[in-house]
Design a protein around this motif. Structure first.
Motif: not given
Length: 151
Positions: A18-20, A40-47, A7-11, A49-50
Motif C-alpha cells: 500500500g506504500r508503493a 488511482l485518482s479515479d479509483l479513489e473518487e469512485e470509492g 484498475d484491477r492490476k493496480l488494486v 480505494i477508501r
C-alpha cells in the motif's frame, strides 16, 4: 500497452504494498506514472480505494483478547446500536446480520477485565435484548484482503 484490467492490476499491486510509489507501480504495470496517477485518482473518487492504512498487530500493542460479540437488538433500535458500536474505539468490525443475532461485532481488548467492562457497559443499553460472547483463542486468518481476479 493495453489497459485491460489495469484498475484491477493496480488494486492488486496496492494490496501487496500500500506504500508503493507511483513510479514503482508504473514500472510493475508497464504504464506511465501519469496513467497510474490518473487511474488511482479515479479509483479513489469512485470509492473503490477508501484509504491507505497500516496493518496493526494489536497483540504487540498489548491488546491480548479478541472477542466476538453476537447481539440481539430491539427491531427499531438496530441502526442506533450499530452506530454506537461503530463509534466504540475497540470495535474493529461491526456487522448487521441475518440469523439468530442482529449484530456481530469484533473487539480488541487489553485483557479479560477490559473485555468484561466493555460488555457490561453494552448490556446496560435497554435496546440490547441478548448477547453471546466468544473469545478468540487463535486467529487463523485476520485482516486479510484478497487479490481481484482478472477478466
Amino acid at each position: 500497452m493495453t489497459y485491460e484490467n489495469l484498475d484491477r492490476k493496480l488494486v492488486n499491486e496496492l494490496l501487496g504494498d500500500g506504500r508503493a510509489s507511483l513510479r514503482s507501480l508504473a514500472e510493475d504495470l508497464d504504464v506511465s506514472v501519469t496513467t497510474v496517477s490518473n487511474h488511482l485518482s479515479d479509483l479513489e473518487e469512485e470509492g473503490v480505494i477508501r484509504g491507505y492504512t497500516p496493518k496493526v498487530d494489536y497483540d504487540a500493542l498489548g491488546y491480548d483478547v479478541t472477542a466476538i460479540l453476537q447481539l440481539k437488538v430491539e427491531g427499531d433500535a438496530l441502526v442506533d446500536v450499530t452506530h454506537r458500536l461503530t463509534n466504540h474505539h475497540q470495535m474493529v468490525s461491526v456487522y448487521e446480520t441475518t440469523g439468530d443475532h442482529d449484530v456481530i461485532a469484533i473487539g480488541k481488548f487489553l485483557d479479560t477485565d477490559d473485555m468484561n467492562d466493555t460488555i457490561k457497559e453494552l448490556l446496560t443499553e435497554p435496546d440490547i435484548k441478548e448477547s453471546n460472547t466468544s473469545v478468540v483463542l487463535n486467529p487463523a486468518k485476520e485482516y486479510e484482503q484478497f487479490e481481484l481476479e482478472l477478466a
